[in-house]
Design an enzyme around this catalytic site. Structure first.
Site, PDB file in Angstrom:
ATOM      1  N   ARG A  25       0.869  -1.185   0.000  1.00  0.00           N
ATOM      2  CA  ARG A  25       0.000   0.000   0.000  1.00  0.00           C
ATOM      3  C   ARG A  25       0.904   1.234   0.000  1.00  0.00           C
ATOM      4  O   ARG A  25       1.394   1.669   1.017  1.00  0.00           O
ATOM      5  CB  ARG A  25      -0.903   0.005   1.229  1.00  0.00           C
ATOM      6  CG  ARG A  25      -1.795   1.245   1.361  1.00  0.00           C
ATOM      7  CD  ARG A  25      -2.898   1.263   0.340  1.00  0.00           C
ATOM      8  NE  ARG A  25      -3.833   0.149   0.538  1.00  0.00           N
ATOM      9  CZ  ARG A  25      -4.816  -0.150  -0.311  1.00  0.00           C
ATOM     10  NH1 ARG A  25      -4.975   0.571  -1.433  1.00  0.00           N
ATOM     11  NH2 ARG A  25      -5.625  -1.173  -0.081  1.00  0.00           N
ATOM     12  N   GLN A  50      -7.891  -8.748  -8.188  1.00  0.00           N
ATOM     13  CA  GLN A  50      -7.946  -7.337  -8.573  1.00  0.00           C
ATOM     14  C   GLN A  50      -6.548  -6.819  -8.890  1.00  0.00           C
ATOM     15  O   GLN A  50      -5.593  -7.082  -8.174  1.00  0.00           O
ATOM     16  CB  GLN A  50      -8.562  -6.511  -7.451  1.00  0.00           C
ATOM     17  CG  GLN A  50      -8.563  -5.006  -7.737  1.00  0.00           C
ATOM     18  CD  GLN A  50      -9.475  -4.235  -6.822  1.00  0.00           C
ATOM     19  OE1 GLN A  50     -10.660  -4.532  -6.723  1.00  0.00           O
ATOM     20  NE2 GLN A  50      -8.931  -3.245  -6.137  1.00  0.00           N
ATOM     21  N   ARG A  71       1.994  -7.009  -9.119  1.00  0.00           N
ATOM     22  CA  ARG A  71       2.317  -6.337  -7.861  1.00  0.00           C
ATOM     23  C   ARG A  71       2.447  -7.294  -6.683  1.00  0.00           C
ATOM     24  O   ARG A  71       2.864  -6.883  -5.599  1.00  0.00           O
ATOM     25  CB  ARG A  71       1.244  -5.289  -7.550  1.00  0.00           C
ATOM     26  CG  ARG A  71      -0.153  -5.877  -7.324  1.00  0.00           C
ATOM     27  CD  ARG A  71      -1.181  -4.826  -6.997  1.00  0.00           C
ATOM     28  NE  ARG A  71      -2.461  -5.439  -6.651  1.00  0.00           N
ATOM     29  CZ  ARG A  71      -3.372  -4.884  -5.855  1.00  0.00           C
ATOM     30  NH1 ARG A  71      -3.124  -3.681  -5.349  1.00  0.00           N
ATOM     31  NH2 ARG A  71      -4.490  -5.494  -5.571  1.00  0.00           N
ATOM     32  N   HIS A 120       0.821   2.627 -10.468  1.00  0.00           N
ATOM     33  CA  HIS A 120      -0.092   3.089  -9.413  1.00  0.00           C
ATOM     34  C   HIS A 120       0.671   3.987  -8.421  1.00  0.00           C
ATOM     35  O   HIS A 120       0.918   3.606  -7.276  1.00  0.00           O
ATOM     36  CB  HIS A 120      -0.689   1.869  -8.716  1.00  0.00           C
ATOM     37  CG  HIS A 120      -1.906   2.141  -7.895  1.00  0.00           C
ATOM     38  ND1 HIS A 120      -2.062   3.264  -7.130  1.00  0.00           N
ATOM     39  CD2 HIS A 120      -3.034   1.416  -7.725  1.00  0.00           C
ATOM     40  CE1 HIS A 120      -3.223   3.215  -6.512  1.00  0.00           C
ATOM     41  NE2 HIS A 120      -3.842   2.097  -6.861  1.00  0.00           N
ATOM     42  N   ASP A 150     -12.035   9.197  -7.250  1.00  0.00           N
ATOM     43  CA  ASP A 150     -11.583   8.037  -8.017  1.00  0.00           C
ATOM     44  C   ASP A 150     -12.034   8.237  -9.456  1.00  0.00           C
ATOM     45  O   ASP A 150     -13.191   8.009  -9.792  1.00  0.00           O
ATOM     46  CB  ASP A 150     -12.164   6.750  -7.427  1.00  0.00           C
ATOM     47  CG  ASP A 150     -11.498   5.502  -7.993  1.00  0.00           C
ATOM     48  OD1 ASP A 150     -10.675   5.626  -8.917  1.00  0.00           O
ATOM     49  OD2 ASP A 150     -11.807   4.396  -7.499  1.00  0.00           O
ATOM     50  N   GLU A 182      -1.840   8.347 -11.511  1.00  0.00           N
ATOM     51  CA  GLU A 182      -1.360   7.070 -12.023  1.00  0.00           C
ATOM     52  C   GLU A 182      -1.409   7.027 -13.549  1.00  0.00           C
ATOM     53  O   GLU A 182      -2.483   7.153 -14.141  1.00  0.00           O
ATOM     54  CB  GLU A 182      -2.209   5.947 -11.438  1.00  0.00           C
ATOM     55  CG  GLU A 182      -2.428   6.076  -9.930  1.00  0.00           C
ATOM     56  CD  GLU A 182      -3.585   5.239  -9.429  1.00  0.00           C
ATOM     57  OE1 GLU A 182      -3.873   4.188 -10.051  1.00  0.00           O
ATOM     58  OE2 GLU A 182      -4.217   5.628  -8.438  1.00  0.00           O
TER      59      GLU A 182
END
Length: 321
Positions: free
Chosen positions: A77, A101, A106, A189, A234, A295
């Protein structure tokens, strides 16, 4: 007897020019690079995630959650997690529909392929190499059997991280090493550090319509003004007309993010307190005030690569304050 008077003059010794340094942590999990200007970057091999980027003045430019898991138990995170081959929740009807997801890049361990250095005139008074590039690799042979079963394609990824004075460049090369074509999304990201999100704006996306994902998915026209933050945000800006996005704090430009032609989309995200409190790996509690995700990616549409073909995209982030 030697005539000391005829002794040849001594040859001056030229001091060794400073050079970038790249090292692997004792536990073999992190790569750290520094350059003569004092800039520093740290990459976790789990996910090839950039954890930290400090400029020569010692300022940290990336946000990393206090509760981020760095042991490989889950994606990190903060920093710059890599999203591939899918973005967002899985789409059951798509070939990536069985993956978690944001895909597997990652959450898989990468390998350090090598490093190279380059001279730059941007460091006054030095003649040594002043930037360093590190290449990280991931291929289908490095995936576990469970992931291969969910996405059974042949591929090779090369992720490059280049550290220069007041600048960080990250780029991804995607190769289809098999004969069967497949589709992918990719996203860098990036969690940028900011002093106060409510005094932060994002410029450079004013002419682009966007998909607003909160409170529910809807399409919105171009806003014709910089993005400000007063609630959870978002958004996905697809096929952006401008290649440069600027992060501004209290009216002063701080970061400039330049995307190349491969990365046509931009995601802008801040969780605000309610969403942040629902994420167990997010911290501190008021950390949402200190971060903004801008991003660069290719996520609004799928990109298809045929067997033997490749795709490349990247971003360059520069501290401008």
């Amino acid at each position: 007897m030697v005539d000391r008077g005829s002794k040849p003059p001594s040859i001056p010794i030229t001091p060794t020019a400073p050079a970038p340094l790249v090292s692997l942590s004792d536990d073999g999990l992190r790569v750290v690079a520094t350059i003569p200007a004092g800039d520093r970057v740290e990459i976790l091999l789990h996910g090839a995630t950039v954890l930290s980027w400090k400029t020569g003045d010692g300022k940290e430019n990336l946000f990393l959650s206090d509760n981020a898991k760095l042991d490989g138990s889950k994606p990190v995170r903060g920093g710059i997690p890599l999203v591939f081959p899918s973005f967002g929740p899985p789409q059951s009807s798509h070939e990536t529909g069985k993956l978690p997801q944001h895909g597997f890049a990652r959450s898989t361990r990468w390998e350090l392929l090598g490093k190279s250095t380059e001279e730059s005139s941007r460091v006054p008074g030095t003649s040594g190499d002043s930037s360093v590039k590190m290449d990280f690799g991931l291929s289908d042979s490095m995936l576990d059997d469970a992931t291969k079963a969910k996405w059974p394609y042949s591929f090779g990824l090369t992720y490059s991280v280049t550290l220069s004075p007041s600048e960080l460049q990250t780029s991804m090369l995607v190769r289809n090493t098999g004969t069967e074509s497949w589709e992918f999304n990719v996203l860098l990201h990036t969690y940028m550090a900011t002093d106060d999100i409510e005094k932060t704006t994002v410029k450079g996306l004013e002419s682009t319509p966007f998909t607003n994902k909160v409170p529910s998915v809807s399409q919105a026209p171009a806003a014709s003004e910089p993005i400000t933050f007063t609630q959870e945000t978002d958004r996905v800006y697809a096929n952006t007309k401008e290649r440069v996005t600027t992060i501004v704090e209290s009216g002063k430009p701080v970061y400039e993010v330049k995307r190349d032609e491969g990365l046509t989309d931009v995601v802008v995200w801040n969780p605000w307190p309610e969403k942040a409190s629902s994420m167990s790996d997010f911290g501190p509690a008021d950390g949402w005030k200190k971060m903004i995700c801008v991003e660069a990616g290719k996520v609004a549409e799928w990109t298809r690569v045929e067997g033997g073909e490749s795709w490349e995209g990247g971003q360059r982030i520069r501290r401008v304050d």
